[in-house]
Scaffold this motif. Structure first.
Motif, PDB file in Angstrom:
ATOM      1  N   ALA A  19      36.844  79.797  -6.277  1.00  0.00           N
ATOM      2  CA  ALA A  19      36.320  81.133  -6.511  1.00  0.00           C
ATOM      3  C   ALA A  19      36.944  82.166  -5.580  1.00  0.00           C
ATOM      4  N   LEU A  20      37.025  81.856  -4.290  1.00  0.00           N
ATOM      5  CA  LEU A  20      37.589  82.806  -3.329  1.00  0.00           C
ATOM      6  C   LEU A  20      39.066  83.079  -3.621  1.00  0.00           C
ATOM      7  N   THR A  21      39.802  82.043  -3.987  1.00  0.00           N
ATOM      8  CA  THR A  21      41.219  82.223  -4.310  1.00  0.00           C
ATOM      9  C   THR A  21      41.376  83.049  -5.576  1.00  0.00           C
ATOM     10  N   ALA A  22      40.547  82.798  -6.576  1.00  0.00           N
ATOM     11  CA  ALA A  22      40.615  83.545  -7.825  1.00  0.00           C
ATOM     12  C   ALA A  22      40.331  85.033  -7.598  1.00  0.00           C
ATOM     13  N   HIS A 301      40.910  67.420   0.422  1.00  0.00           N
ATOM     14  CA  HIS A 301      41.402  67.350  -0.956  1.00  0.00           C
ATOM     15  C   HIS A 301      40.632  68.309  -1.846  1.00  0.00           C
ATOM     16  N   ALA A 302      39.321  68.390  -1.654  1.00  0.00           N
ATOM     17  CA  ALA A 302      38.502  69.304  -2.451  1.00  0.00           C
ATOM     18  C   ALA A 302      38.937  70.749  -2.226  1.00  0.00           C
ATOM     19  N   TYR A 303      39.090  71.113  -0.980  1.00  0.00           N
ATOM     20  CA  TYR A 303      39.457  72.495  -0.641  1.00  0.00           C
ATOM     21  C   TYR A 303      40.827  72.860  -1.215  1.00  0.00           C
ATOM     22  N   LEU A 304      41.809  71.982  -1.020  1.00  0.00           N
ATOM     23  CA  LEU A 304      43.165  72.282  -1.492  1.00  0.00           C
ATOM     24  C   LEU A 304      43.241  72.301  -3.013  1.00  0.00           C
ATOM     25  N   SER A 305      42.607  71.335  -3.653  1.00  0.00           N
ATOM     26  CA  SER A 305      42.681  71.283  -5.118  1.00  0.00           C
ATOM     27  C   SER A 305      42.005  72.499  -5.735  1.00  0.00           C
ATOM     28  N   GLY A 306      40.909  72.969  -5.125  1.00  0.00           N
ATOM     29  CA  GLY A 306      40.261  74.171  -5.628  1.00  0.00           C
ATOM     30  C   GLY A 306      41.163  75.379  -5.553  1.00  0.00           C
TER      31      GLY A 306
END
Length: 451
Positions: A19-22, A301-306
């Motif tokens: 969400a933050l990246t989007a 992994h969760a953070y990067l993949s998101g």
């Protein structure tokens, strides 16, 4: 019908990262997170920190809060559960306090995470089985264990060992049941867990290796746990720290999935359905230097993949990097770091060499540090590393991850240009010293062969 260009289901590490990246990349798009829990930002290890008196309240430490998320422009729907996903029509059926609403999306990111409830263990949903995955589950676990004396932990990996360490801090009678013949075998070789197992034994924790939990049930007033080979244990509560499963029930019949129910994604994290991406604990990760993938839920992994999924929503630009499975923990007085392949794993794919270094950190800090490097035999390329010490060496994980990811050899790492600390001790010198030892050993063999 409600409409948002980008909808994310789930607000754990992967969902929030998406969400933050989007929001940063697509400021003109409406970004909406739908979350069935009533809060966000919960860190599953908060209960452990509380028991160790590093927190006063379970909610004291979060990776993000509602105000921070909304200030970024991300919209958040809490206490809203997605009941149905219709990928063909790009719509979701959402329940909020018995009110049903439909939401339409242009792009969908699946970030529903995983569940510790095991399909293999009979009775894993028993009321006396505890988890810490959500804030509410952690609150319940805290309340339950206050009146209990005996706690059995199913799983002797990182999660189980951290829980055992915390429970011993509050004087509980703890039993760990681990199916393998070694604790933390996914991250460390047996020669790097010997001291840890000694400290666990000294603490009074009962460790049962080579067995697994088959069933959990109540009988009269007793709470029984049946292990393999018909071993029966009486306990007050069970903490599940094994067999995490992806929450893919809503979607598994609409996208391609693996046999373990993880969602198949391409290198850009798109599923078999256009405009639908999956991240975090819903997917496997490509494991570096093995040409395989694996399922092992990790925060990084969760953070990067998101983040990567969000970057690829409208144009495929970023591929998923291979995972080095970077882990670090403080367990029974030891700080432990593992990066990349273990010796046992690496030997399945390459001729390898291992190098161990044991030394005092410094004259000022006589704590011993133990370093193990795993390298390819012919080239000396670093593919795995493990470190432990009674001093905090967790920051070494980043140096090791960068070195392995850069495909550095023992020679390159040993002679890496670096800052001179004016005679002061640098913890990273232990890594460089071990790399030099590996290189010298390799060169001595070359010279010996040459003669």
């Amino acid at each position: 019908m409600n409409h948002a260009e980008i909808i994310i289901i789930g607000s754990s590490f992967a969902g929030v990262s998406s969400a933050l990246t989007a929001r940063q990349l697509y400021p003109n798009k409406r970004v909406l997170i739908i979350e069935k829990e009533g809060n966000i930002g919960h860190i599953p290890s908060s209960l452990n920190l509380l028991l160790k008196e590093e927190l006063k309240h379970l909610s004291d430490k979060t990776f993000i809060n509602e105000e921070q998320l909304e200030a970024s422009g991300v919209e958040l729907l809490l206490n809203n559960e997605v009941l149905d996903i219709d990928l063909a029509n790009k719509s979701l059926l959402v329940e909020d306090e018995n009110t049903h609403e439909s939401y339409h999306y242009d792009k969908l990111i699946l970030a529903m995470g995983s569940s510790p409830i095991s399909e293999r263990i009979l009775g894993s949903n028993h009321p006396q089985v505890l988890t810490t995955k959500t804030l509410e589950a952690s609150k319940k676990a805290l309340q339950e264990i206050e009146g209990s004396e005996r706690i059995l932990i199913a799983g002797g990996g990182q999660i189980g060992l951290e829980a055992a360490d915390a429970f011993k801090q509050v004087a509980k009678n703890v039993t760990i049941v681990e199916a393998s013949d070694q604790l933390a075998f996914k991250y460390f070789d047996s020669d790097m867990t010997q001291l840890l197992e000694e400290k666990i034994q000294e603490s009074g924790v009962n460790v049962i290796k080579g067995h697994y939990v088959e069933s959990i049930h109540s009988q009269d007033t007793e709470f029984n746990v049946i292990l393999s080979q018909d071993i029966e244990i009486l306990t007050d509560h069970v903490m599940l720290a094994v067999n995490f499963r992806p929450n893919t029930k809503l979607i598994e019949d609409q996208v391609h999935c693996h046999l373990d129910k993880t969602i198949e994604v391409d290198e850009y994290l798109q599923t078999s359905m256009a405009d639908v991406f999956a991240v975090g604990d819903l997917i496997r990760a490509p494991y570096a230097y093995t040409e395989t993938d694996y399922y092992l839920p990790l925060v990084n992994h969760a953070y990067l993949s998101g983040k990567i999924a969000a970057m690829n929503l409208y144009q495929k630009t970023s591929t998923v990097p291979q995972s080095l499975r970077v882990t670090g923990s403080q367990l029974f007085g030891l700080y432990m770091v593992s990066v990349g392949l273990t010796e046992q794993e690496a030997a399945l794919f390459y001729p390898i060499e291992t190098t161990m270094l044991e030394k005092e950190l410094s004259k000022e800090n006589p704590s011993q540090i133990t370093v193990k490097l795993i390298t390819k035999k012919e080239t000396g390329q670093l593919i795995g590393a493990q470190v432990y010490s009674q001093s905090d060496i967790l920051t070494l994980a980043d140096l090791l991850a960068i070195s392995i990811n850069a495909q550095m050899t023992d020679e390159a790492l040993a002679f890496q240009d670096r800052l001179f600390y004016r005679g002061e001790f640098s913890m990273s010198e232990c890594i460089y010293a071990c790399a030099l030892k590996s290189y010298q050993k390799r060169m001595s063999e070359v010279f010996l062969d040459g003669n």
